[in-house]
Scaffold this motif. Sequence first.
Motif, PDB file in Angstrom:
ATOM      1  N   GLU A   1       1.162 -10.587  -6.676  1.00 29.96           N
ATOM      2  CA  GLU A   1       2.310 -11.407  -7.050  1.00 29.96           C
ATOM      3  C   GLU A   1       3.420 -10.590  -7.696  1.00 29.96           C
ATOM      4  OE1 GLU A   1      -0.671 -11.252 -10.305  1.00 29.96           O
ATOM      5  OE2 GLU A   1      -0.805 -11.903  -8.229  1.00 29.96           O
ATOM      6  N   GLU A   2       3.078  -9.595  -8.528  1.00 29.44           N
ATOM      7  CA  GLU A   2       4.098  -8.767  -9.141  1.00 29.44           C
ATOM      8  C   GLU A   2       4.752  -7.847  -8.132  1.00 29.44           C
ATOM      9  OE1 GLU A   2       0.977  -8.631 -10.480  1.00 29.44           O
ATOM     10  OE2 GLU A   2       1.148  -9.599 -12.433  1.00 29.44           O
ATOM     11  N   SER A   3       3.942  -7.299  -7.217  1.00 30.66           N
ATOM     12  CA  SER A   3       4.488  -6.336  -6.265  1.00 30.66           C
ATOM     13  C   SER A   3       5.429  -6.996  -5.285  1.00 30.66           C
ATOM     14  CB  SER A   3       3.364  -5.626  -5.537  1.00 30.66           C
ATOM     15  OG  SER A   3       2.610  -6.578  -4.808  1.00 30.66           O
ATOM     16  N   SER A   4       5.146  -8.233  -4.870  1.00 32.59           N
ATOM     17  CA  SER A   4       6.058  -8.886  -3.945  1.00 32.59           C
ATOM     18  C   SER A   4       7.373  -9.213  -4.634  1.00 32.59           C
ATOM     19  CB  SER A   4       5.418 -10.162  -3.372  1.00 32.59           C
ATOM     20  OG  SER A   4       5.147 -11.065  -4.428  1.00 32.59           O
ATOM     21  N   ASN A   5       7.346  -9.569  -5.917  1.00 39.15           N
ATOM     22  CA  ASN A   5       8.585  -9.802  -6.655  1.00 39.15           C
ATOM     23  C   ASN A   5       9.334  -8.504  -6.874  1.00 39.15           C
ATOM     24  OD1 ASN A   5       8.076 -12.505  -6.852  1.00 39.15           O
ATOM     25  ND2 ASN A   5       7.107 -12.367  -8.847  1.00 39.15           N
ATOM     26  N   PHE A   6       8.623  -7.416  -7.121  1.00 36.57           N
ATOM     27  CA  PHE A   6       9.255  -6.121  -7.357  1.00 36.57           C
ATOM     28  C   PHE A   6       9.894  -5.589  -6.085  1.00 36.57           C
ATOM     29  CE2 PHE A   6       9.108  -1.479  -7.998  1.00 36.57           C
ATOM     30  CZ  PHE A   6       9.877  -1.403  -9.155  1.00 36.57           C
ATOM     31  N   LEU A   7       9.237  -5.783  -4.961  1.00 35.29           N
ATOM     32  CA  LEU A   7       9.771  -5.295  -3.701  1.00 35.29           C
ATOM     33  C   LEU A   7      10.952  -6.131  -3.228  1.00 35.29           C
ATOM     34  CD1 LEU A   7       6.542  -4.411  -1.722  1.00 35.29           C
ATOM     35  CD2 LEU A   7       8.210  -2.845  -2.672  1.00 35.29           C
ATOM     36  N   ALA A   8      11.072  -7.377  -3.711  1.00 35.11           N
ATOM     37  CA  ALA A   8      12.169  -8.254  -3.278  1.00 35.11           C
ATOM     38  C   ALA A   8      13.481  -7.882  -3.951  1.00 35.11           C
ATOM     39  CB  ALA A   8      11.815  -9.695  -3.591  1.00 35.11           C
TER      40      ALA A   8
ATOM     41  N   GLY B   1       0.810  -1.214   0.000  1.00 28.40           N
ATOM     42  CA  GLY B   1       0.000   0.000   0.000  1.00 28.40           C
ATOM     43  C   GLY B   1       0.841   1.260   0.000  1.00 28.40           C
ATOM     44  N   SER B   2       1.880   1.287   0.822  1.00 28.07           N
ATOM     45  CA  SER B   2       2.733   2.478   0.836  1.00 28.07           C
ATOM     46  C   SER B   2       3.550   2.586  -0.439  1.00 28.07           C
ATOM     47  CB  SER B   2       3.646   2.458   2.061  1.00 28.07           C
ATOM     48  OG  SER B   2       4.570   1.392   1.980  1.00 28.07           O
ATOM     49  N   PHE B   3       3.956   1.467  -1.007  1.00 28.38           N
ATOM     50  CA  PHE B   3       4.686   1.459  -2.269  1.00 28.38           C
ATOM     51  C   PHE B   3       3.838   2.059  -3.383  1.00 28.38           C
ATOM     52  CE2 PHE B   3       5.875  -0.812  -6.175  1.00 28.38           C
ATOM     53  CZ  PHE B   3       7.207  -0.447  -6.253  1.00 28.38           C
ATOM     54  N   LYS B   4       2.609   1.597  -3.492  1.00 25.83           N
ATOM     55  CA  LYS B   4       1.708   2.138  -4.516  1.00 25.83           C
ATOM     56  C   LYS B   4       1.414   3.616  -4.271  1.00 25.83           C
ATOM     57  CE  LYS B   4      -0.881  -1.863  -6.068  1.00 25.83           C
ATOM     58  NZ  LYS B   4      -2.214  -2.458  -6.195  1.00 25.83           N
ATOM     59  N   THR B   5       1.208   3.979  -3.022  1.00 22.11           N
ATOM     60  CA  THR B   5       0.897   5.364  -2.692  1.00 22.11           C
ATOM     61  C   THR B   5       2.022   6.298  -3.092  1.00 22.11           C
ATOM     62  OG1 THR B   5      -0.472   4.633  -0.852  1.00 22.11           O
ATOM     63  CG2 THR B   5       0.258   6.918  -0.829  1.00 22.11           C
ATOM     64  N   TRP B   6       3.266   5.922  -2.779  1.00 27.07           N
ATOM     65  CA  TRP B   6       4.392   6.773  -3.131  1.00 27.07           C
ATOM     66  C   TRP B   6       4.530   6.936  -4.636  1.00 27.07           C
ATOM     67  CZ3 TRP B   6       6.845  10.229  -0.493  1.00 27.07           C
ATOM     68  CH2 TRP B   6       6.841  10.137   0.886  1.00 27.07           C
ATOM     69  N   PHE B   7       4.334   5.862  -5.394  1.00 33.74           N
ATOM     70  CA  PHE B   7       4.467   5.980  -6.843  1.00 33.74           C
ATOM     71  C   PHE B   7       3.303   6.736  -7.473  1.00 33.74           C
ATOM     72  CE2 PHE B   7       7.974   3.050  -6.578  1.00 33.74           C
ATOM     73  CZ  PHE B   7       8.795   3.522  -7.585  1.00 33.74           C
ATOM     74  N   VAL B   8       2.131   6.674  -6.877  1.00 26.43           N
ATOM     75  CA  VAL B   8       1.016   7.496  -7.360  1.00 26.43           C
ATOM     76  C   VAL B   8       1.316   8.971  -7.106  1.00 26.43           C
ATOM     77  CG1 VAL B   8      -1.410   8.061  -6.956  1.00 26.43           C
ATOM     78  CG2 VAL B   8      -0.722   5.691  -7.234  1.00 26.43           C
TER      79      VAL B   8
END
Length: 170
Positions: A162-169, A19-26
Amino acid sequence: MDDQENRLFRLPYGSLSLGSFKTWFVYIAGALFGIGVCLLLDIALFSKLNNGSDVQVTFVDWISFICSILGMIVINSIERRQITMERMGVENKGLSSFILFIGCALTAGGFAGSIVILIVKYVMEDYTEYPALGMGVNNVLGNFCIFLSCIITWSIQNMGEEESSNFLAI
């Protein structure tokens, strides 16, 4: 002492959630969009009120901006779920993919059009001094910011778990 008091920085770096990852990029995409619009309004107002050169910002300079905005609206109105459903043969037989292609063509065409306007209107006509060339460069930078904002917004809003967990890793 508490763990909060022993830390050097106040920001907890280990707690980056989806949620914070998406919020920052928005927020980043919104800032890029705002910068792009401000750059284009800046050249229009500069050309009208304070221009010291012979060249003026006309409707031709705004066509690329209009195409970029229309493309952004079209792209961000399509969800990735609709496109994956089409690939499985469930929905509209490629209509969402075609509309997404039209939006991408409008956005990329707006950015490419601003580069063409810079070359044809400013560089080839020997307007290489600052006020005139700066208007062309601001047009390109503004359309690039809108283009990048569109890409970030669509990618982040359509990112699944699934994409976000791979991207954050990474």
